[in-house]
Every structure is written in C-alpha cells, then in structure tokens.
Design a protein around this motif. Structure first.
Motif, PDB file in Angstrom:
ATOM      1  N   SER A 360      86.841  26.076 -63.047  1.00  0.00           N
ATOM      2  CA  SER A 360      88.254  25.901 -63.352  1.00  0.00           C
ATOM      3  C   SER A 360      89.184  26.219 -62.179  1.00  0.00           C
ATOM      4  O   SER A 360      89.224  27.357 -61.698  1.00  0.00           O
ATOM      5  CB  SER A 360      88.622  26.797 -64.543  1.00  0.00           C
ATOM      6  OG  SER A 360      90.004  26.748 -64.748  1.00  0.00           O
ATOM      7  N   SER A 361      89.947  25.243 -61.757  1.00  0.00           N
ATOM      8  CA  SER A 361      90.913  25.426 -60.649  1.00  0.00           C
ATOM      9  C   SER A 361      91.879  26.564 -60.916  1.00  0.00           C
ATOM     10  O   SER A 361      92.260  27.290 -60.004  1.00  0.00           O
ATOM     11  CB  SER A 361      91.758  24.161 -60.509  1.00  0.00           C
ATOM     12  OG  SER A 361      91.237  23.362 -59.538  1.00  0.00           O
ATOM     13  N   ALA A 362      92.281  26.697 -62.183  1.00  0.00           N
ATOM     14  CA  ALA A 362      93.286  27.716 -62.519  1.00  0.00           C
ATOM     15  C   ALA A 362      92.768  29.120 -62.231  1.00  0.00           C
ATOM     16  O   ALA A 362      93.548  30.019 -61.923  1.00  0.00           O
ATOM     17  CB  ALA A 362      93.660  27.596 -63.995  1.00  0.00           C
ATOM     18  N   GLU A 363      91.448  29.309 -62.326  1.00  0.00           N
ATOM     19  CA  GLU A 363      90.869  30.635 -62.078  1.00  0.00           C
ATOM     20  C   GLU A 363      90.378  30.770 -60.641  1.00  0.00           C
ATOM     21  O   GLU A 363      89.941  31.851 -60.235  1.00  0.00           O
ATOM     22  CB  GLU A 363      89.716  30.886 -63.053  1.00  0.00           C
ATOM     23  CG  GLU A 363      90.157  30.928 -64.496  1.00  0.00           C
ATOM     24  CD  GLU A 363      89.005  31.132 -65.450  1.00  0.00           C
ATOM     25  OE1 GLU A 363      88.200  32.038 -65.234  1.00  0.00           O
ATOM     26  OE2 GLU A 363      88.917  30.349 -66.419  1.00  0.00           O
ATOM     27  N   ASN A 364      90.424  29.683 -59.898  1.00  0.00           N
ATOM     28  CA  ASN A 364      89.877  29.697 -58.545  1.00  0.00           C
ATOM     29  C   ASN A 364      90.995  29.532 -57.511  1.00  0.00           C
ATOM     30  O   ASN A 364      91.671  30.481 -57.142  1.00  0.00           O
ATOM     31  CB  ASN A 364      88.816  28.609 -58.405  1.00  0.00           C
ATOM     32  CG  ASN A 364      87.606  28.878 -59.313  1.00  0.00           C
ATOM     33  OD1 ASN A 364      87.357  30.017 -59.668  1.00  0.00           O
ATOM     34  ND2 ASN A 364      86.873  27.849 -59.674  1.00  0.00           N
ATOM     35  N   TYR A 365      91.198  28.289 -57.073  1.00  0.00           N
ATOM     36  CA  TYR A 365      92.184  28.040 -56.008  1.00  0.00           C
ATOM     37  C   TYR A 365      93.572  28.546 -56.394  1.00  0.00           C
ATOM     38  O   TYR A 365      94.282  29.124 -55.572  1.00  0.00           O
ATOM     39  CB  TYR A 365      92.270  26.542 -55.714  1.00  0.00           C
ATOM     40  CG  TYR A 365      90.938  25.910 -55.477  1.00  0.00           C
ATOM     41  CD1 TYR A 365      90.240  26.139 -54.295  1.00  0.00           C
ATOM     42  CD2 TYR A 365      90.347  25.085 -56.438  1.00  0.00           C
ATOM     43  CE1 TYR A 365      88.996  25.566 -54.065  1.00  0.00           C
ATOM     44  CE2 TYR A 365      89.101  24.513 -56.224  1.00  0.00           C
ATOM     45  CZ  TYR A 365      88.441  24.754 -55.031  1.00  0.00           C
ATOM     46  OH  TYR A 365      87.214  24.193 -54.817  1.00  0.00           O
ATOM     47  N   ALA A 366      93.954  28.320 -57.652  1.00  0.00           N
ATOM     48  CA  ALA A 366      95.318  28.672 -58.055  1.00  0.00           C
ATOM     49  C   ALA A 366      95.538  30.184 -58.004  1.00  0.00           C
ATOM     50  O   ALA A 366      96.617  30.643 -57.629  1.00  0.00           O
ATOM     51  CB  ALA A 366      95.615  28.126 -59.448  1.00  0.00           C
ATOM     52  N   CYS A 422      91.729  22.707 -42.600  1.00  0.00           N
ATOM     53  CA  CYS A 422      92.650  22.317 -43.648  1.00  0.00           C
ATOM     54  C   CYS A 422      93.018  23.504 -44.520  1.00  0.00           C
ATOM     55  O   CYS A 422      92.184  24.348 -44.811  1.00  0.00           O
ATOM     56  CB  CYS A 422      91.967  21.278 -44.525  1.00  0.00           C
ATOM     57  SG  CYS A 422      92.546  19.664 -44.159  1.00  0.00           S
ATOM     58  N   TYR A 423      94.262  23.523 -44.969  1.00  0.00           N
ATOM     59  CA  TYR A 423      94.723  24.610 -45.821  1.00  0.00           C
ATOM     60  C   TYR A 423      93.845  24.710 -47.061  1.00  0.00           C
ATOM     61  O   TYR A 423      93.427  25.790 -47.463  1.00  0.00           O
ATOM     62  CB  TYR A 423      96.176  24.366 -46.220  1.00  0.00           C
ATOM     63  CG  TYR A 423      96.697  25.394 -47.185  1.00  0.00           C
ATOM     64  CD1 TYR A 423      97.110  26.640 -46.727  1.00  0.00           C
ATOM     65  CD2 TYR A 423      96.768  25.130 -48.547  1.00  0.00           C
ATOM     66  CE1 TYR A 423      97.576  27.590 -47.612  1.00  0.00           C
ATOM     67  CE2 TYR A 423      97.235  26.076 -49.433  1.00  0.00           C
ATOM     68  CZ  TYR A 423      97.643  27.309 -48.969  1.00  0.00           C
ATOM     69  OH  TYR A 423      98.102  28.252 -49.837  1.00  0.00           O
ATOM     70  N   HIS A 424      93.531  23.566 -47.669  1.00  0.00           N
ATOM     71  CA  HIS A 424      92.762  23.654 -48.917  1.00  0.00           C
ATOM     72  C   HIS A 424      91.313  24.058 -48.684  1.00  0.00           C
ATOM     73  O   HIS A 424      90.678  24.581 -49.573  1.00  0.00           O
ATOM     74  CB  HIS A 424      92.896  22.400 -49.785  1.00  0.00           C
ATOM     75  CG  HIS A 424      92.660  21.117 -49.090  1.00  0.00           C
ATOM     76  ND1 HIS A 424      93.663  20.395 -48.519  1.00  0.00           N
ATOM     77  CD2 HIS A 424      91.530  20.432 -48.892  1.00  0.00           C
ATOM     78  CE1 HIS A 424      93.148  19.293 -47.994  1.00  0.00           C
ATOM     79  NE2 HIS A 424      91.878  19.302 -48.208  1.00  0.00           N
ATOM     80  N   HIS A 425      90.787  23.857 -47.479  1.00  0.00           N
ATOM     81  CA  HIS A 425      89.466  24.427 -47.181  1.00  0.00           C
ATOM     82  C   HIS A 425      89.546  25.942 -47.189  1.00  0.00           C
ATOM     83  O   HIS A 425      88.608  26.636 -47.546  1.00  0.00           O
ATOM     84  CB  HIS A 425      88.987  24.005 -45.791  1.00  0.00           C
ATOM     85  CG  HIS A 425      88.425  22.629 -45.762  1.00  0.00           C
ATOM     86  ND1 HIS A 425      87.857  22.092 -44.638  1.00  0.00           N
ATOM     87  CD2 HIS A 425      88.346  21.685 -46.718  1.00  0.00           C
ATOM     88  CE1 HIS A 425      87.443  20.871 -44.902  1.00  0.00           C
ATOM     89  NE2 HIS A 425      87.735  20.603 -46.163  1.00  0.00           N
ATOM     90  N   ARG A 426      90.689  26.441 -46.718  1.00  0.00           N
ATOM     91  CA  ARG A 426      90.841  27.892 -46.602  1.00  0.00           C
ATOM     92  C   ARG A 426      91.014  28.582 -47.941  1.00  0.00           C
ATOM     93  O   ARG A 426      90.819  29.782 -48.046  1.00  0.00           O
ATOM     94  CB  ARG A 426      92.071  28.201 -45.742  1.00  0.00           C
ATOM     95  CG  ARG A 426      91.895  27.770 -44.324  1.00  0.00           C
ATOM     96  CD  ARG A 426      91.935  28.977 -43.479  1.00  0.00           C
ATOM     97  NE  ARG A 426      92.009  28.616 -42.102  1.00  0.00           N
ATOM     98  CZ  ARG A 426      92.643  29.350 -41.220  1.00  0.00           C
ATOM     99  NH1 ARG A 426      93.301  30.417 -41.609  1.00  0.00           N
ATOM    100  NH2 ARG A 426      92.618  29.011 -39.964  1.00  0.00           N
ATOM    101  N   LEU A 427      91.433  27.841 -48.953  1.00  0.00           N
ATOM    102  CA  LEU A 427      91.626  28.489 -50.258  1.00  0.00           C
ATOM    103  C   LEU A 427      90.296  28.877 -50.885  1.00  0.00           C
ATOM    104  O   LEU A 427      90.243  29.752 -51.734  1.00  0.00           O
ATOM    105  CB  LEU A 427      92.384  27.569 -51.209  1.00  0.00           C
ATOM    106  CG  LEU A 427      93.856  27.351 -50.905  1.00  0.00           C
ATOM    107  CD1 LEU A 427      94.474  26.438 -51.946  1.00  0.00           C
ATOM    108  CD2 LEU A 427      94.608  28.671 -50.850  1.00  0.00           C
ATOM    109  N   GLY A 428      89.236  28.213 -50.478  1.00  0.00           N
ATOM    110  CA  GLY A 428      87.935  28.570 -51.031  1.00  0.00           C
ATOM    111  C   GLY A 428      87.046  27.354 -51.180  1.00  0.00           C
ATOM    112  O   GLY A 428      87.478  26.216 -50.986  1.00  0.00           O
TER     113      GLY A 428
END
Ligand SMILES: C[S@@+](CC[C@H](N)C(=O)[O-])C[C@H]1O[C@@H](n2cnc3c(N)ncnc32)[C@H](O)[C@@H]1O
Length: 451
Positions: A360-366, A422-428
């Motif tokens: 779930s994105s909401a529990e991960n990247y977000a 990339c920023y989104h690579h850095r989120l996890g």
C-alpha cells in the motif's frame, strides 16, 4: 537482578533467565539471556522432517489445506493495487492467492554450528542468496533501471558468497555483511521444516521471507554501533542484524506484551549468552523514543506495524476483514509518528530504515513523504542503485511512481556520487511478489539525519 544505566535508559538485566517474566510495561527489559548450546544436528533436522511427515524428497510435495481468501479484502486490494501497481498487480495477486507458491528463505544462525544443515540445504537444491559477484557487475551497469534480463535471471543457479565489499567501483556503498551471514533460497516453493524452541539449545536457522533481509541490509550495521529495532517482535530482523555484525548495543523494542514474550524467546533461541549484555529487550511505545532517547543511536530500524497483505488477505471472516480495513486507514498516522520518533532517536549522521510488508502506497511512500516534509534535517537515500539493481535477479522491485504519495513531479536530486537520482527512487523501493520470485511484499526506505 542487576540494574545498570545505559545512556538514558535504565535496563534491568536478568542473567540465566529461562522464562519470560512480565515486569512493568514501561520498563525496558532484557529477558532472553540463558545458557545455550548449539547441538542440533543434521540428524535432528531429518528426524524433524520425519516427525512432520516430510522426508527430503517429500518436502516439495507437502500440501496444506488452503484457507479461503476474504472477498472483502481481496476486492479492496483489487481496486487499490490495480491503480497503484498497474500490470504488476495481476501476477502479484496470483502469488498472494496461492500460498503453495510461496518461497521461504533459510537464514543460518552464525552462533550455532550449521555445516550439516548447509549440506542438507544444498542437497535439496537450495543456494546462497546475495552473491558478491552480482554486486559489482550490476552496479557498474550504470542506469537506474533494472534490465529485463536482470529480472529474468532470478531462477538461475547461484554461487556461494557472503561478504559484500563496502564500496563498489562507483564508490557507492553496497550492502555490507559479516563473512558469516548466510541465507539460502530455493527456486521453488520448498519449505524447510522449522525447528522447535528448546531451552538450552540454539536454533541453527530462521525461516523467513527473504525480502525481510533487505531492510537489514539497507541499515548497514557495523560492529560497535548502537542500534535500535523500534518495532521488534517476533525478532526476525533483530536476528538478521546479529548475523550481519556485532553492535555495541541492539535495543529490541516491542510494545505488545505477548509479542514481546515471543521476541524474548526468539532472542533466547538464536543468540548465545555471551551477547546478553549487547542485546536488550525494551517495552516502550516506539513513539516516545524520540524524546526519551534523543540522538542516542547510530542506526534505527522502523519495521512498522502495517496491513500485512499476505495475512490480511486470509482474514477469518468478513467482519474481521472489515475491521482490518478500518485499521488500515489508521495505520499511516501511527507509522509517521514512529518514523518521526526514530529520526529523533538517531544521532546526526546516523540512518533510519523504514520498512513495511504491505504494497500500500499510503503506508509506504506517502508516510515517508509526509515525514520528510516535517523533518528538514532528514534526507532520503537512493536504494535503487544500491539494492534494487544488484539484487534484481532475486527480487522484483518497483520504485515509487511519480503519481504516488502527495507530491507530483518532484525534481531529480543530485546523489552523493554525482549521478542524478530520481526523487521517487529516493522515497523507497518496493518488492512486489511475482510468480517464480514470490518474495515480498516489502517496502524499504532509508533516511539519513543530517544534523
Ligand atoms: C511488522 S511487526 C515487526 C516485525 C519484526 N521487526 C520482525 O522482523 O520480526 C511490527 C511490530 O510493531 C509492534 N508495535 C505496534 N505499535 C507499536 C508501538 N507504538 N511501539 C512499538 N512497537 C509497536 C507490533 O506489536 C508488532 O510486533
């Protein structure tokens, strides 16, 4: 009892304590230490297999009756994950709905003698995960994308190696492991028999989803460091940390008393008495560590409570499923609080790894993105180059999609070695189970505290 002072924590230590004893839940505890010996032999494992009705050749054939999945949860997953994962969801769904396809890793315990187990594993077609030869090749291959050939290489035979150098040719830090770290995996869903807890005996191996090792690799624990495992029970990652290095201190924290008892038993089963001064069990609410132990730790692992997709899919009733979906909506707030607390508990320059076992994105990247907004002293690090690329032959990784989380179209960031990240690579990075590589779900993100 020997009360001692460690940083700002009063730790009550009980040596030679075989039985878990509950003290005040607000009191940090060390309960696992005991006299342990490591004499389980290959014969024991074979006997275990016989007792469970599984000879070597039968291990692959054993089939348990499958529990039905919960339609309510499945329906929810279908809606959410087809949007978030696109084409990866259909094969991931197939894996999640077929427990017989699930693979299991066997992490050997370096504190017990496991030569005979190694022989049995190899004779059954298991091979060692994390090969030195994979790391330089894949790191030097350059672009931050995993080639399809790398993905497809997953089931090929693996070579033996355990020690991965600290620096790759590109000066990037690669996963670093003790010489003794060994985890065996099988290309097929072969389940090695588990060993029962036997007071006075060290277990030789721990069965796990091999993707659970990735947050531990990302943590890069070195000998002599102070490490906090904020949400520790039942202790799989704590045991993995102790296979990778010998920290000065590993504080294993768990809020739930029953799970804490389980954690204590795990530590007792895997670690020798000589480590009882280094590995302690604590009983705080993880959200309070930021205040109570500010800037104490070199490394903090936040393996957060999450909506565990594998088990939630098999909720026992639609009522239970409904309850879990409600809980799912509340989890991101708790997860963000735990992550913020961890970022306060780590020293400047230290790192926090945040992980979950949900897609779930909401529990991960977000969650990561929310916390980063509130913590200007925290900087996310790129695990794509460091972990996803080198290990893509074993696991299917997915970076954060630019449309996920709360921020759209963040600019690219300059990474430490000069390459654009990339920023989104850095989120996890997210491990998505796929047929043949059923590991995961596992999300991990590493954040460094700058000051
Ligand atoms: C995903 S599990 C951890 C698994 C563990 N790291 C392992 O590898 O075996 C999350 C744990 O966090 C615990 N937990 C939940 N809320 C907590 C809190 N506020 N503080 C500390 N632990 C908490 C749960 O009881 C659960 O045992």
């Amino acid at each position: 009892m020997y009360p001692i002072t460690l940083n700002k924590v009063n730790i009550v230590r009980r040596a030679f304590c075989f039985k878990f004893q509950e003290l005040s839940p607000t009191f940090p505890l060390c309960l696992w230490s005991c006299n342990v010996y490591c004499h389980t032999s290959a014969k024991d494992v074979l006997q275990l297999q016989e007792q469970k009705g599984t000879s070597n050749s039968q291990v692959t054939k054993r089939r348990k009756k499958q529990r039905p999945s919960c339609p309510l949860v499945l329906n929810h997953f279908d809606k959410q994950y087809s949007e978030e994962l696109g084409d990866l969801w259909a094969p991931a769904r197939t894996v999640l709905l077929d427990p017989h396809s699930w693979q299991y890793g066997v992490m050997l315990n370096r504190f017990s003698s496991a030569k005979d187990i190694t022989q049995i594993l190899q004779s059954q077609g298991f091979s060692s995960l994390l090969l030195q030869s994979d790391i330089p090749t894949l790191l030097s291959s350059g672009p931050s994308e995993v080639s399809s050939s790398a993905y497809e290489a997953g089931n090929k035979s693996l070579q033996q190696l355990h020690c991965i150098p600290e620096c790759s040719p590109n000066n990037r830090t690669s996963p670093s492991l003790s010489q003794d770290f060994q985890c065996y995996i099988h290309p097929y869903p072969v389940r090695f028999p588990s060993q029962a807890h036997r007071p006075g005996h060290l277990k030789q191996y721990y069965l796990l989803n091999a993707a659970s090792l990735l947050p531990v690799l990302a943590l890069q624990v070195r000998d002599g460091e102070k490490v906090l495992d904020l949400c520790s029970a039942p202790g799989g990652k704590a045991i993995a940390i102790m296979q990778c290095a010998t920290p000065e201190l590993l504080c294993c924290n768990e809020l739930d008393p029953h799970r804490r008892a389980w954690l204590s038993r795990t530590l007792e089963s895997f670690l020798p008495h000589s480590l009882s001064t280094k590995v302690i069990v604590s009983a705080q609410d993880g959200r309070s560590f930021g205040q109570s132990e500010s800037r104490v730790y070199d490394k903090v692992l936040v393996d957060a409570p999450c909506s565990n997709d594998r088990s939630w899919l098999y909720s026992s009733s639609s009522q239970k499923g409904e309850q879990q979906l409600k809980e799912r909506a509340r989890l991101p707030a708790l997860q963000a609080q735990l992550l913020k607390s961890a970022l306060l508990a780590v020293r400047p320059g230290g790192v926090v790894v945040y992980s979950t076992c949900t897609l779930s994105s909401a529990e991960n990247y977000a969650v990561v993105e929310t916390v980063l907004k509130d913590c200007p002293q925290a900087e996310p690090e790129d695990l794509w180059d460091e972990i996803a690329i080198p290990l893509s032959k074993y696991f299917t990784f997915r970076p954060a999609h630019p449309d996920h989380g709360q921020t759209l179209q963040k600019p690219s960031l300059q990474s430490h070695n000069g390459t654009v990240s990339c920023y989104h690579h850095r989120l996890g990075i997210l491990v998505v189970p796929q047929p043949g590589k059923t590991w995961g779900p596992m999300f991990l993100s590493r954040i460094r505290r700058k000051k």
